[in-house]
Design an enzyme around this catalytic site. Structure first.
Site, mmCIF file in Angstrom:
data_model
loop_
_atom_site.group_PDB
_atom_site.id
_atom_site.type_symbol
_atom_site.label_atom_id
_atom_site.label_comp_id
_atom_site.label_asym_id
_atom_site.label_seq_id
_atom_site.Cartn_x
_atom_site.Cartn_y
_atom_site.Cartn_z
ATOM 1 N N SER A 39 -51.881 -21.628 -13.490
ATOM 2 C CA SER A 39 -52.493 -21.144 -14.289
ATOM 3 C C SER A 39 -52.658 -19.005 -14.419
ATOM 4 O O SER A 39 -53.197 -18.371 -14.115
ATOM 5 C CB SER A 39 -54.303 -21.162 -14.263
ATOM 6 N N GLU A 62 0.670 -0.785 0.269
ATOM 7 C CA GLU A 62 0.206 -0.059 -0.189
ATOM 8 C C GLU A 62 0.567 1.176 0.070
ATOM 9 O O GLU A 62 0.240 2.671 -0.544
ATOM 10 C CB GLU A 62 -1.002 0.034 1.184
#
Length: 809
Positions: free
Chosen positions: A428, A157
């Protein structure tokens, strides 16, 4: 008038030359006071000499020189002014920087934990639903972090951490350039800058935030020792898997304290700093290993690791993920939180921002609606078999905002499954989409079709379609057929208007993709066409009676589109702010896409208004509602049951089933469950609760599209439709007489015994993921994690891949 040379100036000349007296005349031979020639002023030459000395040419030459000098002077004056402005600006900037620096206060490091905790709220923006990031955090002094681990972090870093002034000059230039060019505002930041950003500032990506970051970083670097900054930084980083700080990360990934971390283990953690989810060794071993090697190489470059140690290094074993909830509630609302997280990730928020960014997230889910959903399921299912599974999703048709979301009783951890995301056959409940397609062709709801049972169709020879309970109607209107849920009518209607056209309308109404994602989580449906046979990729007329898989959220979405004709993508996140209240995201839904014209919307809604009463699921006070039941059968048993319906203000889908299609869904008395049964009871109770006290909303009371452009049948003359000897009530004999007869039992639908057994889809198995550790049953003996749907597992297929229709009511 005194004569004069035309080329001489009219006005006074320069020097000693005087204008001739007014009495002087121009003569040819002298006289009259004209001066003698010997005096040097020739009569005609004077004007010429004067012209040569003082005429336009002379003036022009003198003006050009003067102009050149004037331009140089002006440039000098402008340059001096510019330099003055620049100098003044620098002075003002210096004063500004000094004032801002002097007044900038470094926050107390003890406030870090509170700032990092992300809170999820219900729609009111004040009632908390969950707190993320408030667990698995242990702060330790720097002396309790091994030196190799510290060096690994620095190598990855900020190698110049101990010598830099807290900021990166290249990072500042990059941020300024990106801000001017519209590029990313992120760049290479120092550890001090990262600490400031993660601990004290918001996740807002703007130049002003970057500017504030720089001031805080410099002041922090001046006021604190480097080791203090590094210690606070290591205790602040989010490493993924719910681990905040290096001590928690060491325990989570290696089951050791931070003081015992090796250089190799420290390099693994260093890789996770930038993107914990991307480089988790369990989910991305190749990517994690590559980055790990780069960190070790950097340690060698800095002299923190010898070349021999580098060559001898092997990637250390990592602990498997656990079932930690990471702040997600274990109750049903935990599934809502997971939907919120997934939506933010889709919008570009990373794990660090979501879990450690101190966000304040307002969801669309209404607390009253959510409580009503949980209560309806709990009360109706009290005492019912424990193997039954339920889902309820409620959507605002005007915006797409999800108002209630219930996918199961467990929101996170072991046993959590999101059934609102499970692929199941809708039966359905898809018939309104078929009717809408017919209406687009000019086939009105009062058009008649043959609904006798059984019937053979050209696309499935030898495999007749039957109606539920033996019902038959040789000449029913489409509205009557929808109310009675006649399979033969809607299979035939889908065949007539075109199965592919029905499919496209369903896709557009529900927002489903053309194909399911090609991911293991989707089981045998992965990569196959949506609403189609997974083997052939084609869609048959059985789409008209619900063979192809959908999810409960899809039906709530699709019926919301039927309610308005405009499709709005469902969403869970309405607003996001940082911990200081700065608005990062505000969303009120998309503009929507029109799918159905207004006359089609009117007539579909009108056709659906009798279903609730016919199924004995009317709403309190006779409130108008459009609805449809659905049941998917397997032989004489049912595997899925649905009740879906809407008013203009809310669309709600309820599904019920279980984990295995081999087991029928039965109530506590051993009776088969139908859409109008237990699912209908949940839907009815929920709708009554959330609509109580709200204005009643009118639904259409007549059809707008008249006539029949298709294959109609004549109206019956003397014969009434045959009546089912079991539970079905008779259909009306004329279209002007609505079906009002109600069976003795609230259950009105029965499955049809089919020539080919059909298996509905059940949730496919899965293993826990990083967010929830969820698992789910898998009747097929396998499992697949669904990264796109935390907490829910979807997949499977219909066993009737080639035969066509099953029992649907």
């Amino acid at each position: 008038m005194p004569p004069h040379d035309e080329t001489s100036p009219v006005g006074p000349r320069s020097g000693s030359v005087r204008r001739p007296p007014s009495g002087r005349t121009a003569g040819g031979s002298g006289g009259g006071g004209r001066p003698a020639a010997g005096r040097g002023r020739p009569p005609a030459g004077r004007g010429g000499r004067t012209a040569s000395r003082t005429g336009p040419a002379a003036r022009g030459s003198r003006t050009a020189g003067g102009t050149a000098r004037t331009r140089k002077q002006r440039r000098k004056r402008r340059l001096k002014a510019l330099l003055g402005v620049v100098a003044g600006a620098f002075v003002l900037l210096g004063v500004f920087v000094g004032v801002v620096y002097a007044t900038t206060e470094v926050p107390d490091p003890n406030s870090v934990q509170n700032a990092q905790t992300t809170v999820v709220y219900y729609a009111d923006g004040t009632t908390e639903m969950a707190r993320l990031g408030a667990e698995n955090r242990t702060n330790v002094p720097l002396s309790e972090v091994s030196e190799p681990a510290r060096e690994a972090i620095l190598a990855a870093e900020n190698r110049s951490f101990y010598s830099d002034p807290g900021i990166s000059a290249t990072g500042i230039v990059r941020a300024a350039w990106n801000n001017l060019t519209g590029g990313s505002t992120q760049g290479g930041s120092t550890i001090t800058q990262q600490y400031v950003k993660n601990a004290f500032l918001t996740s807002e990506q703007t130049f002003s935030r970057k500017f504030q970051e720089l001031f805080l970083a410099v002041k922090l670097d001046n006021e604190y020792e480097k080791n203090e900054i590094l210690e606070n930084y290591l205790n602040t980083i989010y490493f993924g898997r719910g681990a905040y700080g290096i001590e928690a990360a060491a325990n989570t990934y290696f089951d050791v304290p931070a003081s015992q971390l090796t250089a190799q283990q420290g390099a693994v953690l260093a890789v996770l700093v930038r993107s914990p989810s991307t480089y988790d060794p369990e989910s991305n071993p190749e990517g994690a290993t590559d980055r790990w090697g780069l960190v070790l190489d950097a340690m060698v470059d800095e002299g923190w690791l010898t070349e021999q140690e580098r060559q001898a290094s092997v990637f250390p074993p990592v602990m498997p993920r656990t079932g930690s909830n990471l702040g997600i509630p274990s109750e049903s609302q935990g599934l809502v939180v997971q939907r919120v997280i997934a939506e933010l990730e889709a919008k570009g928020y990373d794990e660090q921002q979501i879990r450690a960014g101190g966000l304040r997230i307002t969801s669309t889910v209404d607390k009253r609606y959510q409580d009503a959903a949980v209560s309806a399921v709990s009360e109706v299912m009290d005492g019912q078999p424990e193997n039954l599974r339920e889902a309820l999703v409620s959507v605002d048709p005007a915006t797409g905002a999800v108002r209630a979301y219930y996918g199961g009783p467990i929101g996170a951890g072991d046993g959590a499954v999101d059934y609102a995301q499970a692929l199941r056959q809708p039966g359905s409940s898809v018939k309104p989409y078929v009717l809408a397609t017919a209406l687009e062709d000019g086939i009105g709801v009062n058009a008649r079709r043959d609904g006798s049972s059984p019937q053979d169709f050209a696309d499935r020879p030898g495999l007749p379609v039957r109606n539920s309970g033996g019902a038959s109607c040789a000449s029913c209107t489409l509205r009557e057929s929808l109310t009675r849920s006649l399979n033969t009518t809607f299979y035939g209607l889908a065949y007539e208007v075109g199965a592919e056209r029905v499919r496209q309308n369903v896709l557009e109404a529900t927002g489903l993709p053309e194909a399911w994602p090609d991911e293991p989580a989707y089981g045998t449906l992965a990569g196959s066409n949506t609403l189609a046979d997974p083997q052939t990729g084609g869609t048959g007329a059985s789409i008209g009676i619900g063979q192809y898989e959908m999810r409960p959220i899809d039906q709530a979405h699709g019926f919301a589109t039927l309610a308005t004709g405009v499709e709005h993508e469902p969403y869970f996140v309405a607003r996001v702010t940082d911990s200081e209240g700065t608005v990062l995201l505000e969303y009120n839904g998309d503009a929507g896409d029109r799918v159905f014209e207004e006359d089609v919307v009117n007539d579909v809604t009108y056709a659906m208004t009798d279903v609730a009463a016919y199924s004995r699921r009317s709403l309190d006070g006779g409130r108008e509602v459009a609805s449809k039941t659905g049941t998917q059968g397997q032989g004489e048993d049912n595997s899925d049951a649905w009740m879906v319906g809407f008013t203009p203000s809310i669309s709600t889908a309820v599904w019920m089933g279980n984990d295995s299609p081999a087991q029928p869904i039965e109530d506590v008395n051993g009776r088969i469950i139908y859409g109008s049964g237990l699912p209908g009871a949940i839907w009815q109770e929920y709708m009554n609760t959330v609509l109580d006290g709200t204005p009643e909303e009118d639904l259409p009371d007549r059809a707008l599209i008249r006539g029949d452009t298709g294959e109609g049948v004549p109206a019956p003359q003397t014969e009434a439709p045959t009546r089912s000897p079991q539970t079905q009530a008779p259909a009306p004999s004329t279209p002007s007489t609505p079906p009002v007869a109600v069976p003795e039992e609230p259950v009105t639908e029965e499955p049809v015994e089919q020539p080919v057994v059909e298996e509905p889809v059940v949730p496919n198995g899965g293993t826990g993921d990083e967010d929830t550790g969820n698992t789910s049953p898998n009747p097929n003996g396998g499992g697949a994690t669904n990264p796109e749907n935390p907490g829910g597992v979807i997949g499977g297929q219909s066993a009737e891949a080639t035969a066509g229709a099953g029992a649907a009511n």
